[in-house]
Design an enzyme around this catalytic site. Structure first.
Site, PDB file in Angstrom:
ATOM      1  N   HIS A  69      10.332  42.167  39.683  1.00  0.00           N
ATOM      2  CA  HIS A  69       8.979  41.630  39.456  1.00  0.00           C
ATOM      3  C   HIS A  69       8.545  40.771  40.647  1.00  0.00           C
ATOM      4  O   HIS A  69       7.420  40.868  41.126  1.00  0.00           O
ATOM      5  CB  HIS A  69       8.963  40.736  38.211  1.00  0.00           C
ATOM      6  CG  HIS A  69       8.989  41.473  36.906  1.00  0.00           C
ATOM      7  ND1 HIS A  69       8.029  42.391  36.554  1.00  0.00           N
ATOM      8  CD2 HIS A  69       9.845  41.408  35.849  1.00  0.00           C
ATOM      9  CE1 HIS A  69       8.296  42.862  35.330  1.00  0.00           C
ATOM     10  NE2 HIS A  69       9.400  42.291  34.885  1.00  0.00           N
ATOM     11  N   HIS A  79      16.431  42.252  37.483  1.00  0.00           N
ATOM     12  CA  HIS A  79      15.185  42.694  36.840  1.00  0.00           C
ATOM     13  C   HIS A  79      14.026  41.784  37.277  1.00  0.00           C
ATOM     14  O   HIS A  79      12.980  42.260  37.734  1.00  0.00           O
ATOM     15  CB  HIS A  79      15.356  42.648  35.313  1.00  0.00           C
ATOM     16  CG  HIS A  79      14.119  42.991  34.550  1.00  0.00           C
ATOM     17  ND1 HIS A  79      13.880  44.263  34.055  1.00  0.00           N
ATOM     18  CD2 HIS A  79      13.033  42.254  34.206  1.00  0.00           C
ATOM     19  CE1 HIS A  79      12.699  44.269  33.447  1.00  0.00           C
ATOM     20  NE2 HIS A  79      12.169  43.071  33.518  1.00  0.00           N
ATOM     21  N   GLU A  80      14.233  40.484  37.149  1.00  0.00           N
ATOM     22  CA  GLU A  80      13.153  39.543  37.514  1.00  0.00           C
ATOM     23  C   GLU A  80      12.878  39.594  39.014  1.00  0.00           C
ATOM     24  O   GLU A  80      11.739  39.426  39.439  1.00  0.00           O
ATOM     25  CB  GLU A  80      13.499  38.126  37.055  1.00  0.00           C
ATOM     26  CG  GLU A  80      13.704  37.968  35.532  1.00  0.00           C
ATOM     27  CD  GLU A  80      12.560  38.489  34.672  1.00  0.00           C
ATOM     28  OE1 GLU A  80      11.408  38.489  35.148  1.00  0.00           O
ATOM     29  OE2 GLU A  80      12.827  38.916  33.527  1.00  0.00           O
ATOM     30  N   GLU A 112       6.596  46.401  35.391  1.00  0.00           N
ATOM     31  CA  GLU A 112       7.893  46.779  34.822  1.00  0.00           C
ATOM     32  C   GLU A 112       8.514  47.942  35.581  1.00  0.00           C
ATOM     33  O   GLU A 112       9.736  48.078  35.632  1.00  0.00           O
ATOM     34  CB  GLU A 112       7.770  47.117  33.329  1.00  0.00           C
ATOM     35  CG  GLU A 112       7.512  45.913  32.430  1.00  0.00           C
ATOM     36  CD  GLU A 112       8.584  44.826  32.491  1.00  0.00           C
ATOM     37  OE1 GLU A 112       9.754  45.146  32.774  1.00  0.00           O
ATOM     38  OE2 GLU A 112       8.250  43.654  32.277  1.00  0.00           O
TER      39      GLU A 112
HETATM   40 ZN    ZN Z   1      10.196  42.593  32.980  1.00  0.00          ZN
END
Ligand code: ZN
Length: 501
Positions: A270, A266-267, A296
Site C-alpha cells: 500500500h 502487505h502494508e 489492494e
Molecule cells: Zn490492505
C-alpha cells in the site's frame, strides 16, 4: 473564464486535501497511541472535521465553477490532468450535496465510537455489548445509501467511496466466476494428501528481531523510511498522512515472526503505491490513488506473488536465519511450503491465497443483505456461522474468531470488502502483464533486485493516480477487461506445483 474557475477549484481542493490529511493524522494517532480516555473527545474532533469538510465540498460556488470548466475546451481530452481532476471533483461535490451535514457528522461520530467499541468487544467476545453500536452505524449507512440514490441498488452508492464505477451486480458476476474454481481447487488440495507442517513457523521471535527483519525487507523492496515510518497497532493499516509522510503499522506475535512480517509487507505494498504517486499532483485526484481495489492489488501483489515466492526467499532466507537462529533446523523448501499452506481457517487476515477470496465473498453477501434489509445486525452471528460452515466446513467457537473479527463494519466501511478480492484479480492480471514485459520477475527477486519490478508498477499504476477509473486502468495496462481467469490460472499453477496435483 474557464481557466480562472479551474485555478480557483485547484486552490480550493488542494486546501481541502490539506484538511483531509489532518484527519488522517488524527485517525492514525487514534489507532496507534491515543490514551484510552482520549477516544471520546477524538470522536468529537473527527466529527467536527467531517462536518467542516462536508460544508466545504458541498459549497454551491463549486457547482458553478465546475459547470464553467465542464463546458470548456480545458477538459476536451478526458485523460488530461484538468479533465481527470474535474471528473473527480464533480463526483466529490455531487456526493457531498446529497449527504446532509448532520448525516455526515453523525456517520463520523458513529464510526469513531463503533471502532472504539469494537476494540474492546472483540477480545472480550462481547457481541451483545457491540451490537447497539453496529445497529446505529447500519441505520446510518442505509440512510446514506438511500440519500446517494445511485441506481436501483442502494449498496451501489456505498461502493463508490471505495470502487468508483463498480456495482454489486458486476461484482456478483465476477465472484460467481471465481467461487466455483476456487472451491474446486481447495477440494483438490485437500485430497492431495500433502500437509505442510505450519508448526515449523513457530519459534522464539523477539520483537526487536522481527523489527530488524521487517525493516531490512521493506527497505530492500523499496519502502522509504525518509518518507514514512512503521508502528504497532491492533489491526495493521497504512495511513497516507501527507506528501512525504506514509505510515504503516503491524502487530507482533512473539511465538512467530511470520504474521507480522507478511502484514508489514502487505502494508508496504500500500505504502509503495502512496510513495510512488506523482508528487507534483499532490492534493489533486491526478495524484491520488484511484480505488481500494487498485490499492489492494498492490498490497496483495507484494504480500503474495512476491513475498511468498521461492525466488524471494532464496534471497532473504539467510537474513531470516540470522534474525531467528532456530530456522537453521528448517529447510528453505519446508519453510516455503509452510508459508503457502492452504487450509480453511477462521480468520480472514491469516487466510491463505485460495481461501482468502471465499472469506471476502461471504462478507460481501452479508453486507449486501444488510444494506438491502434482508437481514438485521442481530442476525449476523447466525448468518456468519452458516456461511462459515457452507464455505469452509468450520464453525467459529466464539464471536472473537467469528463475526467480530474484522474492524470494517464497526467503522461503517460497508462496500469495502469486495475491494480485497477485486484487488487479487487486478494483482494477478497486472502480474501476468509484468511477466510478459520484464521476463520472470522471480529471477530478479532471487538476486535481491526489486527496482525494475517496482519501476514497472510505478510507471503503469502508481504514477497514473486517478487518471483512469479502475476498470479503465486495467484495460490501459493489460489491453484486456478485468478477468478472474488470471487469478484462477495463477492459483492453479502455483498450487498444482506445491501440492503435486
Ligand atoms: Zn490492505
Amino acid at each position: 473564464m474557464a481557466q480562472k474557475s479551474y485555478d480557483q477549484l485547484l486552490e480550493h481542493f488542494k486546501e481541502t486535501a490539506c484538511f483531509q490529511s489532518m484527519g488522517s493524522l488524527l485517525g492514525w494517532d487514534q489507532r496507534t497511541c491515543i490514551p484510552p480516555a482520549g477516544n471520546v473527545y477524538r470522536a468529537t474532533q473527527m466529527a467536527t472535521l467531517a462536518g467542516f469538510l462536508s460544508r466545504r465540498l458541498s459549497d454551491p460556488k463549486l457547482g458553478e465553477m465546475l459547470a464553467a470548466v465542464e463546458s470548456s475546451s480545458l477538459v476536451a481530452d478526458p485523460l488530461s490532468d484538468e479533465a481527470v481532476n474535474v471528473r473527480e471533483w464533480r463526483r466529490a461535490h455531487d456526493r457531498a450535496c446529497k449527504i446532509p451535514e448532520s448525516l455526515a457528522k453523525a456517520l463520523s461520530q458513529a464510526a469513531s465510537e463503533g471502532e472504539t467499541a469494537w476494540e474492546t468487544a472483540r477480545p472480550a467476545n462481547d457481541w451483545n455489548g457491540f451490537l447497539p453500536f453496529l445497529e446505529r452505524i447500519i441505520d446510518l449507512k442505509r440512510e446514506e445509501a438511500r440519500a446517494l440514490e445511485i441506481g436501483a441498488e442502494p449498496y451501489d452508492g456505498l461502493i463508490q467511496d471505495f470502487e468508483p464505477g463498480e456495482s454489486a451486480r458486476n461484482i456478483q458476476a465476477l465472484f460467481a466466476e471465481l467461487s466455483g474454481p476456487l472451491t474446486d481447487l481447495l477440494q483438490r488440495i485437500r485430497e492431495s494428501g500433502k500437509k505442510p507442517d505450519a508448526g515449523i513457523l513457530s519459534g522464539n521471535s523477539p520483537i526487536s528481531a522481527q523489527n530488524s527483519l521487517i525493516r531490512e525487507i521493506t527497505q530492500r523492496i523499496g519502502f522509504s523510511f525518509d518518507w514514512g515510518r512503521m508502528d504497532k497497532s491492533a489491526h495493521p493499516f497504512t495511513a497516507a498522512i501527507g506528501l512525504g509522510d506514509v505510515r504503516i503499522t503491524t502487530r507482533y506475535d512473539e511465538n512467530s515472526f511470520v504474521s507480522a512480517l507478511f502484514s508489514a509487507i502487505h502494508e508496504t505494498g500500500h505504502a509503495l503505491y502512496e510513495q510512488g504517486l506523482p508528487p507534483e499532483h499532490w492534493g489533486t485526484p491526478r495524484g491520488t490513488p484511484v480505488s481500494m481495489a487498485i490499492h489492494e492489488s498492490q498490497s496483495r501483489l507484494w504480500e503474495n506473488m512476491v513475498a511468498r515466492s521461492a525466488g524471494f526467499w532464496s534471497f532473504f532466507y539467510p537474513t531470516a536465519r540470522e534474525c531467528f537462529p532456530w530456522l537453521e533446523g528448517v529447510s528453505i523448501e519446508d519453510f516455503h511450503l509452510a508459508i503457502n499452506e492452504v487450509s480453511p481457517s477462521l480468520i480472514r487476515t491469516e487466510a491463505d491465497e485460495v481461501t482468502y477470496n471465499l472469506h471476502i465473498i461471504m462478507r460481501f453477501e452479508l453486507e449486501l443483505a444488510l444494506i438491502r434489509k434482508e437481514i438485521e445486525a442481530r442476525d449476523l452471528p447466525d448468518a456468519w456461522n452458516a456461511r462459515m460452515q457452507a464455505y469452509f466446513g468450520l464453525t467459529p467457537p466464539d464471536h472473537t474468531t467469528g463475526v467480530l473479527q474484522d474492524v470494517h463494519w464497526s467503522g461503517g466501511s460497508f462496500g469495502y470488502f469486495p475491494s480485497y478480492a477485486l484487488g487479487n484479480m487486478y494483482a494477478a492480471q497486472f502480474y501476468a502483464k509484468a511477466k510478459g514485459d520484464l521476463g520472470d520477475p522471480e529471477v530478479l527477486f532471487a538476486g535481491g533486485i526489486f527496482a525494475p519490478f517496482l519501476s514497472w508498477l510505478s510507471a503503469e499504476i502508481h504514477q497514473q493516480g486517478s487518471r483512469y477509473l479502475p476498470r479503465d486502468l486495467v484495460r490501459a495496462v493489460t489491453g484486456e477487461e478485468l478477468r478472474p481467469k488470471y487469478l484462477i490460472d495463477y492459483l492453479y499453477n502455483k498450487y498444482a506445483n506445491l501440492y503435486n496435483i
